[in-house]
Design an enzyme around this catalytic site. Structure first.
Site, PDB file in Angstrom:
ATOM      1  N   GLU A  56     -53.296 -31.200 -10.322  1.00  0.00           N
ATOM      2  CA  GLU A  56     -52.439 -31.027  -9.146  1.00  0.00           C
ATOM      3  C   GLU A  56     -51.690 -29.705  -9.122  1.00  0.00           C
ATOM      4  OE1 GLU A  56     -51.938 -33.245 -11.540  1.00  0.00           O
ATOM      5  OE2 GLU A  56     -49.841 -33.241 -12.171  1.00  0.00           O
ATOM      6  N   TYR A  58     -55.527 -35.323 -13.549  1.00  0.00           N
ATOM      7  CA  TYR A  58     -54.224 -35.396 -12.876  1.00  0.00           C
ATOM      8  C   TYR A  58     -53.195 -35.829 -13.907  1.00  0.00           C
ATOM      9  CZ  TYR A  58     -56.381 -35.235  -8.208  1.00  0.00           C
ATOM     10  OH  TYR A  58     -57.055 -34.845  -7.092  1.00  0.00           O
ATOM     11  N   ASP A  91     -46.425 -41.388  -1.545  1.00  0.00           N
ATOM     12  CA  ASP A  91     -46.439 -40.972  -2.959  1.00  0.00           C
ATOM     13  C   ASP A  91     -45.317 -39.982  -3.265  1.00  0.00           C
ATOM     14  OD1 ASP A  91     -47.623 -38.948  -1.482  1.00  0.00           O
ATOM     15  OD2 ASP A  91     -49.104 -38.454  -3.012  1.00  0.00           O
ATOM     16  N   ARG A 108     -62.430 -44.578  -9.982  1.00  0.00           N
ATOM     17  CA  ARG A 108     -63.078 -43.262  -9.987  1.00  0.00           C
ATOM     18  C   ARG A 108     -63.467 -42.887 -11.421  1.00  0.00           C
ATOM     19  NH1 ARG A 108     -58.393 -40.049  -6.958  1.00  0.00           N
ATOM     20  NH2 ARG A 108     -57.212 -41.589  -8.117  1.00  0.00           N
ATOM     21  N   LYS A 135     -57.063 -40.042 -13.764  1.00  0.00           N
ATOM     22  CA  LYS A 135     -55.629 -40.348 -13.772  1.00  0.00           C
ATOM     23  C   LYS A 135     -54.968 -39.854 -15.056  1.00  0.00           C
ATOM     24  CE  LYS A 135     -53.831 -42.181 -10.929  1.00  0.00           C
ATOM     25  NZ  LYS A 135     -53.314 -41.595  -9.648  1.00  0.00           N
ATOM     26  N   HIS A 145     -49.163 -35.375 -13.135  1.00  0.00           N
ATOM     27  CA  HIS A 145     -47.886 -35.740 -12.470  1.00  0.00           C
ATOM     28  C   HIS A 145     -46.792 -35.977 -13.509  1.00  0.00           C
ATOM     29  CE1 HIS A 145     -49.964 -35.992  -8.644  1.00  0.00           C
ATOM     30  NE2 HIS A 145     -50.885 -36.754  -9.216  1.00  0.00           N
TER      31      HIS A 145
HETATM   32  N1  LIG Z   1     -50.927 -42.079  -0.253  1.00  0.00           N
HETATM   33  C1  LIG Z   1     -51.931 -41.428  -0.794  1.00  0.00           C
HETATM   34  O1  LIG Z   1     -52.852 -42.010  -1.366  1.00  0.00           O
HETATM   35  C2  LIG Z   1     -52.006 -39.934  -0.660  1.00  0.00           C
HETATM   36  C3  LIG Z   1     -53.204 -39.251  -0.920  1.00  0.00           C
HETATM   37  C4  LIG Z   1     -53.234 -37.864  -0.740  1.00  0.00           C
HETATM   38  C5  LIG Z   1     -52.076 -37.189  -0.323  1.00  0.00           C
HETATM   39  N2  LIG Z   1     -50.913 -37.900  -0.112  1.00  0.00           N
HETATM   40  C6  LIG Z   1     -49.658 -37.260   0.347  1.00  0.00           C
HETATM   41  O2  LIG Z   1     -49.721 -36.926   1.715  1.00  0.00           O
HETATM   42  C7  LIG Z   1     -48.712 -35.944   1.980  1.00  0.00           C
HETATM   43  C8  LIG Z   1     -49.304 -34.792   2.793  1.00  0.00           C
HETATM   44  O3  LIG Z   1     -50.214 -34.074   1.974  1.00  0.00           O
HETATM   45  P1  LIG Z   1     -51.007 -32.788   2.522  1.00  0.00           P
HETATM   46  O4  LIG Z   1     -52.008 -32.440   1.476  1.00  0.00           O
HETATM   47  O5  LIG Z   1     -51.437 -33.006   3.925  1.00  0.00           O
HETATM   48  O6  LIG Z   1     -49.835 -31.707   2.521  1.00  0.00           O
HETATM   49  P2  LIG Z   1     -49.871 -30.299   3.304  1.00  0.00           P
HETATM   50  O7  LIG Z   1     -48.924 -29.405   2.564  1.00  0.00           O
HETATM   51  O8  LIG Z   1     -51.273 -29.851   3.520  1.00  0.00           O
HETATM   52  O9  LIG Z   1     -49.257 -30.653   4.739  1.00  0.00           O
HETATM   53  C9  LIG Z   1     -47.930 -31.024   4.950  1.00  0.00           C
HETATM   54  C10 LIG Z   1     -47.511 -30.576   6.339  1.00  0.00           C
HETATM   55  O10 LIG Z   1     -46.218 -31.135   6.622  1.00  0.00           O
HETATM   56  C11 LIG Z   1     -45.562 -30.195   7.459  1.00  0.00           C
HETATM   57  N3  LIG Z   1     -44.136 -30.482   7.522  1.00  0.00           N
HETATM   58  C12 LIG Z   1     -43.146 -30.225   6.620  1.00  0.00           C
HETATM   59  N4  LIG Z   1     -41.972 -30.648   7.104  1.00  0.00           N
HETATM   60  C13 LIG Z   1     -42.197 -31.194   8.333  1.00  0.00           C
HETATM   61  C14 LIG Z   1     -41.386 -31.797   9.337  1.00  0.00           C
HETATM   62  N5  LIG Z   1     -40.045 -31.915   9.183  1.00  0.00           N
HETATM   63  N6  LIG Z   1     -41.980 -32.243  10.471  1.00  0.00           N
HETATM   64  C15 LIG Z   1     -43.303 -32.121  10.646  1.00  0.00           C
HETATM   65  N7  LIG Z   1     -44.125 -31.545   9.745  1.00  0.00           N
HETATM   66  C16 LIG Z   1     -43.578 -31.094   8.606  1.00  0.00           C
HETATM   67  C17 LIG Z   1     -45.909 -28.858   6.789  1.00  0.00           C
HETATM   68  O11 LIG Z   1     -45.676 -27.749   7.671  1.00  0.00           O
HETATM   69  C18 LIG Z   1     -47.402 -29.052   6.489  1.00  0.00           C
HETATM   70  O12 LIG Z   1     -48.235 -28.596   7.543  1.00  0.00           O
HETATM   71  C19 LIG Z   1     -48.212 -35.517   0.576  1.00  0.00           C
HETATM   72  O13 LIG Z   1     -47.013 -36.213   0.289  1.00  0.00           O
HETATM   73  C20 LIG Z   1     -49.306 -35.967  -0.345  1.00  0.00           C
HETATM   74  O14 LIG Z   1     -48.854 -36.165  -1.683  1.00  0.00           O
HETATM   75  C21 LIG Z   1     -50.867 -39.244  -0.276  1.00  0.00           C
END
Ligand SMILES: NC(=O)c1ccc[n+]([C@@H]2O[C@H](COP(=O)([O-])OP(=O)(O)OC[C@H]3O[C@@H](n4cnc5c(N)ncnc54)[C@H](O)[C@@H]3O)[C@@H](O)[C@H]2O)c1
Length: 372
Positions: free
Chosen positions: A118, A94, A270, A15, A75, A96
């Protein structure tokens, strides 16, 4: 202001902090933009595209860091980059920092003012510069899951949408936030049978309205989770408890109740992942198998689609970036959302979670800005 955009140097990062479209906006605001040669190659934007947008091309990152008042990146800065930052220079990217003491000390020593994408907030209490990457990861999760479900890739050999006369695959999404919503949109679009679990009833109501009966919603208890995970072909892990490690909702024992060849895409990896058996993987080797269940656990999913991700990121970062370029430190002092993004200022930590995580002294952002 002189705004600089170096080429990203983190491993497999394609990116770029500023797209040519974003450069035009900065130039239209009267700023001079300096872009390192080849910075946009990962998104198919060559130096000529940047020059046409009004940027000057610098021969090296060193040149960009030396000339710019504000650095825009993607990054967190790498050691060779933080060594080139200086007092009075703005860094917008970003970061972190909480799990990264080495980088934190590097930024403190530089004296720069660093805004972390973030932690910038918006009026609705969201994290607007993080959301676009969750949108990308959520949508990509279904593509990755569908591919892993193919027999030759170790999966059960089931097509998400089925065909007329054959039932579709069952997709379970744990966590109905930004990632979960976008995963569900893609799965529904492909014709899968989708269930979203969440702990927030207001969010489940909202999802029910959005999909108008096209998905099932379920309150996330241990029992509900087991039901849905055991019957699923594809499970997407998308929970987030802000600031905390992801809860291990699917245990190793639960895996034995899952179908052989079913697939887990743990997007929350992550933050440590929400499956006990997850560990972070890379795009070069994205999956592994435990107890017959395929795990896809890539920690930087948006990196697979840099064109989409860079444009989505620039759409979100542009408005705050322009405020910073137009007004400098005054923009941070005036805007509470940018202040929430201020992590480091002239050798002091200005973010409470970072200070607490690393055991460093906190300087409240408004006071730190006044002193400076
Ligand atoms: N792997 C990657 O490349 C990548 C990229 C972007 C985001 N992410 C990660 O994805 C994850 C989700 O991000 P997001 O932006 O959707 O977050 P978000 O805050 O929008 O959504 C998280 C949801 O999880 C729910 N939740 C919490 N505890 C729960 C449980 N016990 N059971 C069911 N649901 C529950 C919350 O109510 C919320 O609706 C984060 O960890 C984020 O860092 C990873």
């Amino acid at each position: 202001m002189r705004v600089g955009c170096p080429r990203e140097i983190k491993n497999h990062e394609y990116r770029v902090g500023l797209t040519p479209g974003a450069v035009r906006e900065y130039v239209a605001h009267g700023h001079e933009v300096i872009v390192e040669t080849m910075a946009g190659m990962g998104i198919g934007a060559d130096d000529a595209a940047y020059q046409a947008a009004g940027a000057k091309i610098a021969a090296s990152a060193r040149d960009v860091f030396a000339r710019a008042d504000m650095i825009v990146k993607v990054k967190e800065p790498q050691p060779s980059e933080w060594a080139q930052l200086r007092e009075g220079q703005l860094l917008y990217t970003y970061l972190h920092l909480a799990p990264d003491p080495e980088q934190t000390h590097g930024l403190l020593a530089s004296g720069c003012t660093a805004i972390a994408y973030e932690t910038v907030t918006d009026d609705r209490g969201g994290l607007p510069l993080l959301a676009p990457m969750s949108e990308v990861a959520g949508r990509l999760a279904i593509q990755a899951g569908a591919t892993s479900l193919q027999k030759a890739n170790g999966g059960r050999g089931i097509l998400l949408g089925g065909v007329p006369g054959v039932l579709p695959a069952k997709v379970t999404v744990i966590g109905g936030g930004v990632v979960g919503l976008h995963a569900a949109k893609m799965a529904v679009g492909l014709g899968a049978d989708v269930t979203i679990l969440d702990r927030s009833l207001p969010r489940l109501r909202q999802l029910d309205d959005i999909f108008n009966g096209r998905i099932h919603t379920r309150y996330s208890t241990i029992e509900a989770l087991e039901d849905e995970v055991f019957s699923a072909d594809l499970v997407i892990g998308a929970v987030l408890i802000p600031g905390a490690a992801a809860p291990k909702l699917v245990t190793r024992e639960m895996l034995s109740g899952m179908k052989k060849g079913s697939v887990i895409v743990d997007v929350a990896i992550d933050q440590g992942g929400c499956f006990e058996t997850s560990h972070a993987t890379t795009h070069a080797d994205p999956t592994f198998e435990v107890d017959g269940v395929i795990h896809y656990c890539v920690a930087n999913m948006p990196g697979a689609v840099p064109i989409t991700s860079a444009h989505a990121l620039n759409n979100a970062t542009l408005v705050y970036g322009l405020m910073l370029a137009d007004k400098g430190l005054k923009a941070i002092a005036e805007n509470s959302h940018l202040r929430a993004g201020l992590n480091v200022h002239r050798g002091r930590i200005t973010s409470r979670p970072v200070a607490e995580a690393l055991g460093l002294e906190l300087a409240e952002p408004d006071l730190a800005l006044k002193v400076a």
